[in-house]
Design a protein around this motif. Structure first.
Motif, PDB file in Angstrom:
ATOM      1  N   GLY A 122      37.652 -12.300 -22.623  1.00  0.00           N
ATOM      2  CA  GLY A 122      37.297 -12.654 -23.988  1.00  0.00           C
ATOM      3  C   GLY A 122      36.001 -13.431 -24.086  1.00  0.00           C
ATOM      4  O   GLY A 122      35.578 -13.795 -25.187  1.00  0.00           O
ATOM      5  N   ILE A 123      35.338 -13.677 -22.967  1.00  0.00           N
ATOM      6  CA  ILE A 123      34.070 -14.405 -22.925  1.00  0.00           C
ATOM      7  C   ILE A 123      32.976 -13.417 -22.570  1.00  0.00           C
ATOM      8  O   ILE A 123      32.933 -12.907 -21.455  1.00  0.00           O
ATOM      9  CB  ILE A 123      34.115 -15.556 -21.901  1.00  0.00           C
ATOM     10  N   PHE A 124      32.061 -13.139 -23.514  1.00  0.00           N
ATOM     11  CA  PHE A 124      31.131 -12.034 -23.325  1.00  0.00           C
ATOM     12  C   PHE A 124      30.213 -12.254 -22.137  1.00  0.00           C
ATOM     13  O   PHE A 124      29.826 -11.294 -21.461  1.00  0.00           O
ATOM     14  CB  PHE A 124      30.320 -11.785 -24.601  1.00  0.00           C
ATOM     15  N   LEU A 125      29.841 -13.500 -21.850  1.00  0.00           N
ATOM     16  CA  LEU A 125      28.949 -13.742 -20.716  1.00  0.00           C
ATOM     17  C   LEU A 125      29.605 -13.328 -19.399  1.00  0.00           C
ATOM     18  O   LEU A 125      28.940 -12.821 -18.494  1.00  0.00           O
ATOM     19  CB  LEU A 125      28.547 -15.220 -20.668  1.00  0.00           C
ATOM     20  N   VAL A 167      34.403 -24.460 -20.433  1.00  0.00           N
ATOM     21  CA  VAL A 167      33.526 -24.429 -19.262  1.00  0.00           C
ATOM     22  C   VAL A 167      32.238 -23.681 -19.570  1.00  0.00           C
ATOM     23  O   VAL A 167      31.128 -24.140 -19.277  1.00  0.00           O
ATOM     24  CB  VAL A 167      34.254 -23.781 -18.061  1.00  0.00           C
ATOM     25  N   ILE A 168      32.375 -22.501 -20.194  1.00  0.00           N
ATOM     26  CA  ILE A 168      31.195 -21.690 -20.488  1.00  0.00           C
ATOM     27  C   ILE A 168      30.292 -22.410 -21.483  1.00  0.00           C
ATOM     28  O   ILE A 168      29.066 -22.430 -21.318  1.00  0.00           O
ATOM     29  CB  ILE A 168      31.616 -20.324 -21.054  1.00  0.00           C
ATOM     30  N   ALA A 225      22.167 -20.194 -19.908  1.00  0.00           N
ATOM     31  CA  ALA A 225      22.037 -18.752 -20.090  1.00  0.00           C
ATOM     32  C   ALA A 225      21.405 -18.116 -18.860  1.00  0.00           C
ATOM     33  O   ALA A 225      21.788 -17.016 -18.433  1.00  0.00           O
ATOM     34  CB  ALA A 225      21.215 -18.458 -21.334  1.00  0.00           C
ATOM     35  N   PHE A 226      20.430 -18.802 -18.281  1.00  0.00           N
ATOM     36  CA  PHE A 226      19.785 -18.308 -17.059  1.00  0.00           C
ATOM     37  C   PHE A 226      20.815 -18.124 -15.947  1.00  0.00           C
ATOM     38  O   PHE A 226      20.750 -17.167 -15.178  1.00  0.00           O
ATOM     39  CB  PHE A 226      18.697 -19.293 -16.622  1.00  0.00           C
TER      40      PHE A 226
END
Length: 857
Positions: free
Chosen positions: A753-756, A13-14, A24-25
């Motif tokens: 575990g997903i940095f965003l 998804v990310i 990213a925005f």
């Protein structure tokens, strides 16, 4: 929660979002700046709330702490539910799914295993039975609170409730937020009982260790409570029967060499990601000092509960005020609540103050149940086969098909292993290795078995009934009467009042055993190891205005050493308690609030004071100048693990290596050393036995190491590690605070575990001092990381001479909303052991208010 989601699913998804235009925005700007503010609570003006009896005023002070003023009990707790939902609904929603074993409804199929274990424990069923047993007054309180939560939910959904729902919508688009029910509040009592559950992990570990170690070695790893450390209650008038205690591993009921406990250990660990593992430091500090020792002539009460690090804080600070105190509206109380539960858990009212630390009694026993080899639906009871009790459970999975499970129980409790098969995987029952067992125990091991859990928390009883009693108690007798209803998790209840009294009561359902000391799994097919009842409340330890002029509780041994009942064999070993007592007894003068603050921030390492003097007995010639530097730095150190101390950093790394090099080669990987007071005490014994076999490195051939050689090897290893990571210039080696940082992670999405995602919700690192089993108990784990993993979840100091002078801080902030001003504004204060006012007087509240919200019918 580590691995809380399927990382693959989230990653897909990310990745799709990031690769899409503006991905990213979306995470860096749109979510923080546009979506997040939608959930920020209204704190000014007026809101009409259907169901109120009258107007309610809510002032939020400069730290975002709400102070609620209402004319009826109903309105007071309805407003508390409304405020909790305003600030922390995501936390409440996650907690209620934990308590009911419904995580799969929120997060999908990755949580089916955890839900299965939660359903097996049956927290929801127990909470429903508790609801049925509550008084009408208690039900009204919970219903008013639930009405307040639901009044907020009526006009808010998904991202209007919290930013996390924007991410959950990507993962579980079919998830629907349900209304709040009173039983959801009660299930949180079960979760806290599990978090503070006692010695089940130790019981499993001891049994596993007996497969490879001698009973004497196991006893050294689990030594008795030290004679030179304090107990909480020095003298108590008690008459009663003594539990039959078997004090050592040599008296365990089985040869555990073939007992399969791996699945049980795995099942017991399933909740660690959500509620935190039961570590050596999970406990708390509290102490009360009588007026004869203070500058004001009145008591001071201090409390700092130690729990797993999390974001947001487990605590929500609040004050609740009936405008006019009456029998119908008796509440005027300030302190710390759980979001999701009405009332104040720890704090003070206008007459008394109280604090909690975990007693850690042994209220869990593992029973090995012999299963009928011809009919696996039966188990043995005193020579007869009886059917397991069973119930069907349906686990609903968002975005997937429901999962059906069958929960089995014995007379002792739920089956939490469900591992069938022979204990003796190899060998024969006639093998010589079993002869010592038969001679010692005279019990034949079953060929097929399951393990059932007996636990006092699985009998209906909510701690919140007692807490609501504390909230309105006016004196010691009323406080102690309310404590009768505090069944589980048993806590050390510390007390002080405005009349100048201090007191302590240990409550709880503490089993009395026909045999054994609860340190090992026991046979379930006989009555020989049954519980015969609970220690009567009148015989539980207490003290009131002790001659010492102080009471200290820090998870250390509670009763006098001649106390006739068994509470547990697994106390914290009293290092924190000893240091607190020393600071009270050796105070430079009368004690004031500033000195109590200094005490709560004290980072004296009593373990270092045992470990370092051994170097005076060792003939060591350094090979390098950095070895000399490191050793000199440690030997000249004041043993304060302050954030700015380089010596503390060097010592803690040396301790890590010494602890591992001494013990890990003798232990299974799952039970490698982690530090803490148990290791402190084991090493305090071992350093006096320089030739003990534990010092020998089992990995080296044809060499038998002694204490001195392991000390030297550990120092050399420490210096090599520092040089490799930071260079050969020791002036550039780190301070303790640079190694020992606190990062507050969102309890669900913050460990995806997903940095965003993690960047949205996590805050830190913050440098801090303290350490394992120190008064400033910022825990870390040997062999894993110096990073803080459990901590003082709040610090509170109550001045009984003037309640408005009281001070406090908790770990993150009042708000559960990422990017809100009060999301993490307390974290720097907490890390530096600084405080803010715990306002009590309404004039002070109004003068410091950043918002005034009025709720009207």
């Amino acid at each position: 929660m580590k691995k809380f989601f399927s990382r693959l699913l989230i990653g897909v998804v990310i990745l799709a979002l990031v690769l899409a235009a503006g991905g990213a925005f979306y995470f860096k700007s749109y979510l923080p700046n546009t979506v997040a503010p939608k959930s920020f609570p209204q704190i000014d003006g007026e809101i009409k709330l259907e169901g109120l009896d009258g107007a309610v005023d809510i002032y939020r002070d400069a730290m975002g702490v709400p102070h609620i003023y209402a004319t009826t009990t109903h309105d007071l707790f309805m407003a508390q539910g409304f405020v909790h939902a305003q600030e922390r609904f995501w936390q409440m929603d996650a907690w209620r799914h934990i308590g009911s074993g419904e995580l799969s409804e929120m997060f999908g199929s990755g949580q089916v295993e955890t839900d299965s274990f939660l359903r097996t424990l049956g927290w929801r069923q127990t909470a429903e039975a508790e609801w049925d047993a509550l008084s009408a007054e208690e039900r009204n309180l919970l219903e008013a609170y639930s009405d307040g939560v639901n009044a907020y939910l009526k006009d808010h959904d998904t991202t209007a409730l919290s930013l996390e729902y924007a991410i959950l919508g990507l993962l579980s688009p079919d998830y629907k937020i349900e209304p709040w029910e009173p039983v959801h509040s009660l299930t949180w009592g079960k979760a806290m009982a599990w978090d503070l559950r006692g010695n089940m992990g130790d019981e499993i570990e001891r049994a596993v260790l007996l497969k490879t170690l001698t009973p004497e070695q196991v006893d050294l790893l689990f030594p008795p409570y030290p004679e030179d450390h304090p107990v909480i209650v020095n003298q108590i008038p008690v008459e009663g029967q003594t539990s039959k205690v078997s004090p050592g591993a040599g008296n365990s009921a089985f040869d555990y060499s073939q007992l399969d406990l791996d699945q049980l250990a795995h099942n017991a660990s399933l909740l660690d990601g959500m509620l935190g593992p039961l570590g050596d430091g999970i406990g708390s500090n509290s102490w009360a000092v009588s007026g004869e020792r203070t500058t004001t002539g009145m008591p001071i009460l201090a409390n700092d509960p130690h729990l797993g690090i999390q974001m947001p804080s487990i605590w929500f600070q609040i004050s609740l005020h009936c405008v006019e105190i009456s029998e119908a509206c008796p509440f005027r109380v300030a302190g710390f609540s759980f979001a999701g539960v009405p009332g104040v858990v720890i704090g003070h009212n206008e007459k008394i103050a109280w604090g909690f630390t975990n007693t850690g009694p042994d209220v869990m026993d593992l029973y090995i149940e012999r299963v009928n080899p011809q009919n696996p639906n039966q188990y043995e009871v005193n020579g007869a086969w009886v059917d397991f009790e069973t119930r069907a459970e349906t686990i609903n999975v968002v975005g997937g098909e429901p999962v059906q499970i069958t929960v089995k129980s014995t007379r002792h409790g739920p089956v939490i292993s469900d591992v069938y098969g022979p204990l003796k995987d190899s060998g024969d029952a006639e093998d010589e290795e079993f002869e010592p067992f038969r001679e010692r125990a005279g019990i034949e091991l079953p060929d097929q078995y399951v393990i059932a859990l007996a636990w006092t928390a699985l009998s209906p009883s909510t701690p919140f009934s007692a807490i609501w009693g504390f909230d309105k108690a006016k004196n010691w007798d009323e406080f102690r009467e309310a404590a009768r209803g505090f069944h589980v998790p048993a806590q050390n209840l510390l007390y002080a009042d405005v009349e100048g009294n201090i007191g302590y009561q240990m409550p709880g359902d503490i089993p009395m055993r026909a045999n054994g000391d609860g340190r090992f799994p026991v046979p379930g097919w006989t009555d020989e190891y049954e519980w015969s009842g609970y220690i009567p409340f009148e015989e539980l330890p207490y003290t009131f205005n002790p001659a010492e002029g102080y009471i200290v509780t820090a998870n250390n041994r509670v009763p006098p050493r001649d106390y006739p009942h068994l509470i547990t064999a697994d106390w914290d070993y009293g290092y924190r308690a000893q240091r607190i007592v020393d600071m009270i007894v050796n105070a430079p003068g009368k004690i004031d609030l500033a000195y109590i603050q200094k005490m709560q921030g004290d980072s004296t390492d009593l373990n270092a004071q045992s470990i370092l003097p051994v170097w005076n007995e060792i003939n060591f010639k350094a090979d390098t100048s950095n070895q000399t530097y490191a050793l000199d730095l440690m030997l000249k150190w004041d043993t304060q693990s302050a954030a700015d101390s380089q010596a503390a950093a060097v010592f803690q790394r040396f301790w890590w290596n010494l602890d591992q090099n001494t013990l890990d080669d003798d232990l299974p990987e799952r039970y490698a050393v982690s530090g803490g007071s148990g290791n402190f005490e084991t090493m305090r014994h071992l350093i006096r036995m320089p030739n003990d076999s534990f010092w020998d490195d089992k990995h080296s051939e044809q060499v038998v190491e002694t204490r001195d050689e392991i000390y030297i090897a550990s120092l050399i290893e420490t210096v090599e590690q520092l040089e490799k990571e930071y260079g050969n210039d020791p002036q550039k080696w780190p301070t303790w605070g640079e190694l020992h940082t606190a990062t507050f992670r969102n309890g669900t999405l913050g460990e995806s575990g997903i940095f965003l995602i993690e960047d949205l919700f996590n805050r830190g690192p913050f440098q801090t001092g303290g350490g394992q089993s120190l008064v400033n108990a910022t825990g870390w784990e040997v062999g894993y990381s110096f990073e803080v993993d459990w901590l003082p979840s709040m610090r509170m100091i109550v001045d009984l001479s003037d309640l408005n002078n009281s001070l406090t801080v908790h770990t993150t902030g009042q708000s559960g909303h990422a990017y809100h001003t009060h999301y993490a504004d307390m974290a720097p204060l907490w890390a530096a052991v600084q405080y803010y006012p715990m306002w009590w007087n309404q004039d002070s509240v109004v003068a410091d208010a950043e918002g005034h919200l009025r709720l009207t019918p």
